[in-house]
Write a protein that holds these residues in place. Structure first.
Motif, mmCIF file in Angstrom:
data_model
loop_
_atom_site.group_PDB
_atom_site.id
_atom_site.type_symbol
_atom_site.label_atom_id
_atom_site.label_comp_id
_atom_site.label_asym_id
_atom_site.label_seq_id
_atom_site.Cartn_x
_atom_site.Cartn_y
_atom_site.Cartn_z
ATOM 1 N N HIS A 275 4.465 -4.146 6.083
ATOM 2 C CA HIS A 275 5.582 -4.114 5.133
ATOM 3 C C HIS A 275 5.600 -5.290 4.186
ATOM 4 C CE1 HIS A 275 6.620 -1.899 8.745
ATOM 5 N NE2 HIS A 275 7.333 -1.100 7.984
ATOM 6 N N VAL A 276 4.499 -5.998 4.113
ATOM 7 C CA VAL A 276 4.472 -7.159 3.228
ATOM 8 C C VAL A 276 4.478 -6.681 1.778
ATOM 9 C CG1 VAL A 276 3.269 -9.267 2.619
ATOM 10 C CG2 VAL A 276 3.098 -8.360 4.947
ATOM 11 N N ASP A 277 5.608 -6.833 1.107
ATOM 12 C CA ASP A 277 5.709 -6.466 -0.298
ATOM 13 C C ASP A 277 5.620 -4.947 -0.514
ATOM 14 O OD1 ASP A 277 6.287 -7.479 -2.682
ATOM 15 O OD2 ASP A 277 4.229 -7.905 -3.298
ATOM 16 N N VAL A 278 4.589 -4.338 0.011
ATOM 17 C CA VAL A 278 4.417 -2.888 -0.157
ATOM 18 C C VAL A 278 4.365 -2.246 1.214
ATOM 19 C CG1 VAL A 278 3.072 -3.158 -2.265
ATOM 20 C CG2 VAL A 278 1.907 -3.037 -0.067
ATOM 21 N N LEU A 279 4.532 -0.924 1.248
ATOM 22 C CA LEU A 279 4.319 -0.227 2.513
ATOM 23 C C LEU A 279 2.861 0.232 2.523
ATOM 24 C CD1 LEU A 279 5.076 1.193 5.146
ATOM 25 C CD2 LEU A 279 5.821 3.147 3.782
ATOM 26 N N ALA A 280 2.131 -0.201 3.537
ATOM 27 C CA ALA A 280 0.717 0.165 3.611
ATOM 28 C C ALA A 280 0.311 0.343 5.061
ATOM 29 C CB ALA A 280 -0.133 -0.912 2.962
ATOM 30 N N MET A 281 -0.760 1.060 5.267
ATOM 31 C CA MET A 281 -1.261 1.258 6.620
ATOM 32 C C MET A 281 -2.450 0.326 6.851
ATOM 33 S SD MET A 281 0.825 3.470 7.591
ATOM 34 C CE MET A 281 0.162 3.797 9.224
ATOM 35 N N LEU A 294 1.017 3.034 0.475
ATOM 36 C CA LEU A 294 1.817 4.250 0.370
ATOM 37 C C LEU A 294 3.031 4.102 -0.560
ATOM 38 C CD1 LEU A 294 1.860 5.369 4.120
ATOM 39 C CD2 LEU A 294 0.297 6.093 2.320
ATOM 40 N N ARG A 295 3.510 2.849 -0.716
ATOM 41 C CA ARG A 295 4.683 2.649 -1.573
ATOM 42 C C ARG A 295 4.566 1.320 -2.295
ATOM 43 N NH1 ARG A 295 9.549 3.796 1.804
ATOM 44 N NH2 ARG A 295 9.302 1.638 2.472
ATOM 45 N N ARG A 296 4.867 1.350 -3.594
ATOM 46 C CA ARG A 296 4.758 0.129 -4.395
ATOM 47 C C ARG A 296 5.903 -0.826 -4.073
ATOM 48 N NH1 ARG A 296 4.095 4.261 -8.423
ATOM 49 N NH2 ARG A 296 1.911 4.499 -9.035
ATOM 50 N N SER A 297 5.737 -2.052 -4.529
ATOM 51 C CA SER A 297 6.788 -3.052 -4.273
ATOM 52 C C SER A 297 8.071 -2.687 -5.008
ATOM 53 C CB SER A 297 6.311 -4.444 -4.679
ATOM 54 O OG SER A 297 5.809 -4.422 -5.997
#
Length: 554
Positions: A275-281, A294-297
Motif C-alpha cells: 500500500h505504499v503510495d499505490v495499491l500493488a501486488m 492496481l491503483r494509482r496514488s
RNA sequence: GGAUCUGUGGCUUAGCCUGGAUAUAGCGCCGGGCUUCUAACCCGGAUGUCGAGGGUUCGAAUCCCUCCAGGUCCGCCA
C-alpha cells in the motif's frame, strides 16, 4: 479409427514387453507407427536391440494380423502398417458430413482474442491474434467443445481519452469513403502530434481520465462515441476475415457495476498487497521483480484492475479461460495469472504469439506506422481478381469477384496461421501475394478439382478398395484429421492444422496426377470416386476449420 | 543489467515438449510434363557445420550448461 489402431498396437507391445512406455511414434516414411522399445529393453535384458525386436515381432505379429495391422521389423525398429480394413474404415468415415467431429466435451470454454484497442484499424500484427484465436475457436468447436468467443474492448484507456480530445479540439473532417476506424486513427495520430508539441494538453487528458472513472455522463458519452465508431470499423474487418465474436465486452462495465472495486478490496486484503503510495501486488514469490500496480496514488484504477475484474467475471461464467495475446503482454499476462491464483480465482491459460514487424521496424498505431488489415485484404483481393479473370475468362464478373474474395481471405489467413506462433515474423508483400504451393489457394484448388471430378462423375456406388500407393497414402492422410485436431487442442498450436491441410492437398494432387478417376475401368473408377469424395469432404472440413472458404470452383 | 521467445540450404518454414532409421516442405535455381478428370498443378535434379562450444546417452536438430546473434518486455500506459 487411428486411435483404435494405435491402441491395438500399444496393447500388443505392452503385453509382449511388459514395458510401461512402449515408445510408439510416427513411423515416417517407413510405417504408420514405429516403436523403439527394443533399444531401452536392451539394457535390462542384456541382449542386442535387434534380437529383442525380432522376439517382440514374433510375439505380436499374429494378434495384430487379426486387427489388420502388419508388423514389418527392420533391425531394431518395429514398424506397423495399417491394412485394407483401416483404409476402408477411414474412407467410409471421411465421406460423412462433419467428418472429424470429436465427441462432446462438458463445460464451456471462453476464448478471448484480438481485443485490440479501439484507437485505429486492425493492422497486420493484430490479425495474427485474430487468425490464431479464430482458428483455435473453430478447432475447439470441431473437437466437441462448447465455446464463447470474446473481444475485450478497452473503452476507457488513455488512448481513448486522447482520441476524444482530438475529436473535440482538432478539426479533422472524415474523408470521402474513409472507414470509421481509419478516421479514428487519423484523429489519434494528430492528437498525439498535438500532445507532443504542447505538453500542457496532458492536463486535459488526465482530467478526462479522472472523469471517465467517476462516470461523468458527458465524458462517458464522448468516449462511447469514439469507441463505437472505431469498433464498428473493426467489426467490418473481422467480418471480412471470417472471424466472428460471440460478444464484445466493454471494459468500463466492470467499473460501473462496482465489480472492479470489489476485486480491488479483495486484493487489498491479501498479504501480498503493498500500500505504499499505490495499491500493488508483490509477486516476488512468483519470480517477478516488478510490482503489479492496481491503483494509482490519485485513487484512479489502471488497466490491470479492470482486467482482473473481467477475468473474475469470466471465471464465474466459464469452465476454462483461454486468452490469445501478443508477446508484449508476457509479463503483464503472467502477473495477471499469479494474482488470479492468489485470489483463488480461475487462472486463464494464455497463448502468446510473437511479433509481426515491417521491414523498416515495429508497427505503431500512434505513429501511424502500420499496414492495415483492410489494405492487405484489398491488395490481395485485387491480385486474386486478376488471377481468376485470366484463368477463367468464361466466368461472369460477379462469379470472379466472389471467388477472388474467398481466395484472398484464405490467402491472408493461411499465410498467418501456417507459421508457428513463437516465431516472430517480418511482413512480406511478396509472400502475402503468393498463391502457389503452401498457400490457401493451393488447398482450395485441390478441393475445387475434387468437386469438379465428382460433378462430372454423377452417381456412383461406393467401393472401399484401394490399392495404388497414391490412393493409400491419401486415404491414410485423411485418417489423420481427427488426430491433428486433438493435437491442436492439446498443444494450443493451430499451425499444425495448416501444415496438415497442405500435406493433404499435396497428396490429393499427387493422386490426381498418377491415378485417373473418370477414365479408370468400372470397379477402380468407383473406388477412386469414393476416395475423391472422402478427400473432397475432408478438404472442405479442414478448410472450414481454418476459416477458409471451401469453394467448389476457382 | 534481468526476464522471455527465436536461430534448420540464398530466402521462408516443419520437426524440438514426448531423443532413434537417409532432417520436412515451399520460393528461387537447373531439367522435364497441358489433343488427357481445372497447369493456382505434377515429376526429377542441385543446394544443409540443424547459431557456436561443452555435457548427458548405445544414440542429440530434439534434453542440460555456457556463449553468440536477433525479436519482445521490464510505465502510477494499455
Amino acid at each position: 479409427m487411428y486411435q483404435d489402431a494405435y491402441r491395438a498396437v500399444e496393447t500388443a507391445l505392452k503385453d509382449a514387453t511388459g514395458a510401461a512406455d512402449v515408445l510408439l511414434g510416427d513411423g515416417g516414411d517407413h510405417a504408420d507407427l514405429a516403436s523403439t522399445v527394443a533399444f531401452t529393453l536392451a539394457k535390462t535384458q542384456r541382449k542386442s536391440p535387434m534380437v529383442i525386436a525380432a522376439e517382440v515381432t514374433a510375439a505380436i505379429t499374429e494378434p495384430l494380423a487379426e486387427e489388420g495391422i502388419s508388423v514389418i521389423t527392420t533391425g531394431p525398429y518395429i514398424n506397423f502398417i495399417f491394412g485394407q480394413k483401416y483404409v476402408a474404415d477411414v474412407v467410409k468415415a471421411a465421406s460423412q458430413p462433419g467428418y472429424g467431429d470429436l465427441p462432446d466435451v462438458p463445460g464451456q470454454v471462453c476464448i478471448e482474442h484480438t481485443s485490440a484497442n479501439p484507437n485505429g484499424p486492425l493492422h497486420v500484427g493484430h490479425i495474427r491474434n485474430s487468425v490464431i484465436g479464430d482458428t483455435l475457436a473453430r478447432v475447439f468447436r470441431k473437437a466437441g467443445h462448447d465455446i464463447d468467443v470474446q473481444y475485450y474492448l478497452n473503452d476507457m484507456g488513455r488512448q481513448i481519452a486522447i482520441v476524444s480530445w482530438g475529436f473535440d479540439f482538432l478539426t479533422i473532417p472524415q474523408n470521402e469513403g474513409e472507414k470509421d476506424d481509419h478516421y479514428v486513427a487519423r484523429v489519434y495520430v494528430a492528437a498525439n502530434h498535438a500532445l507532443e508539441a504542447d505538453p500542457s494538453i496532458k492536463e486535459e487528458i488526465d482530467r478526462r481520465m479522472g472523469l471517465i472513472e467517476q462516470g461523468d455522463p458527458e465524458i462517458v458519452e464522448k468516449f462511447r462515441r469514439a469507441v463505437s465508431l472505431c469498433a464498428e470499423g473493426i467489426k467490418v474487418t473481422l467480418n471480412r476475415l471470417n472471424v466472428p465474436h460471440d460478444r464484445f465486452v466493454w471494459e468500463s462495465g466492470f467499473v460501473q457495476d462496482g465489480s472492479m472495486t470489489a476485486i480491488l478490496n479483495r486484493a487489498e486484503a491479501l498479504p501480498e498487497a503493498s500500500h505504499v503510495d499505490v495499491l500493488a501486488m508483490d509477486l516476488t514469490a512468483f519470480g517477478f521483480e516488478k510490482q503489479y500496480v492496481l491503483r494509482r496514488s490519485d485513487g484512479t484504477s489502471v488497466y490491470a484492475a479492470r482486467d482482473l475484474a473481467y477475468h473474475v467475471w469470466k471465471g464465474e461464467h466459464f469452465d476454462r479461460l483461454i486468452n490469445v495475446l501478443g508477446a508484449d503482454h508476457k509479463l503483464i499476462g503472467a502477473q495477471l495469472q499469479a494474482t488470479m491464483k492468489l485470489l483463488g480465482e480461475k487462472v486463464p491459460e494464455i497463448i502468446f504469439f510473437e511479433f509481426v514487424s515491417l521491414p523498416e521496424g515495429s508497427m505503431s498505431t500512434r505513429a501511424g506506422k502500420f499496414i492495415s488489415a483492410d489494405e492487405l485484404i484489398n491488395e490481395v483481393t485485387k491480385k486474386a481478381f486478376e488471377e481468376v479473370t485470366t484463368r477463367r475468362p468464361e466466368l461472369s464478373e460477379e462469379e470472379c469477384r466472389a471467388i477472388a474474395a474467398s481466395v484472398a481471405i484464405g490467402a491472408v489467413r493461411y499465410d498467418i496461421v501456417r507459421v508457428s506462433q513463437e516465431k516472430s515474423t517480418v511482413f512480406d508483400w511478396r509472400q502475402a501475394l503468393d498463391f502457389e504451393r503452401q498457400s490457401a489457394p493451393y488447398i482450395q484448388y485441390s478441393h475445387a478439382r475434387a468437386c469438379s471430378i465428382l460433378e462430372k462423375a454423377g452417381d456412383f456406388t461406393p467401393v472401399y478398395e484401394l490399392s495404388t500407393e497414391s490412393e493409400i497414402a491419401l486415404a491414410k492422410q485423411i485418417g489423420l484429421f481427427p488426430v491433428v485436431l486433438r493435437t491442436v487442442v492439446e498443444e494450443l498450436h493451430p499451425h499444425h492444422l495448416a501444415i496438415y491441410a497442405r500435406d493433404l492437398a499435396d497428396l490429393f494432387n499427387a493422386f490426381y496426377h498418377t491415378d485417373p478417376v473418370l477414365k479408370a475401368e468400372a470397379g477402380v473408377r468407383d473406388a477412386r470416386l469414393t476416395l475423391v469424395r472422402a478427400a473432397q469432404n475432408t478438404l472442405s472440413e479442414v478448410l472450414e476449420t481454418l476459416g477458409i472458404d471451401a469453394i467448389r470452383s476457382m
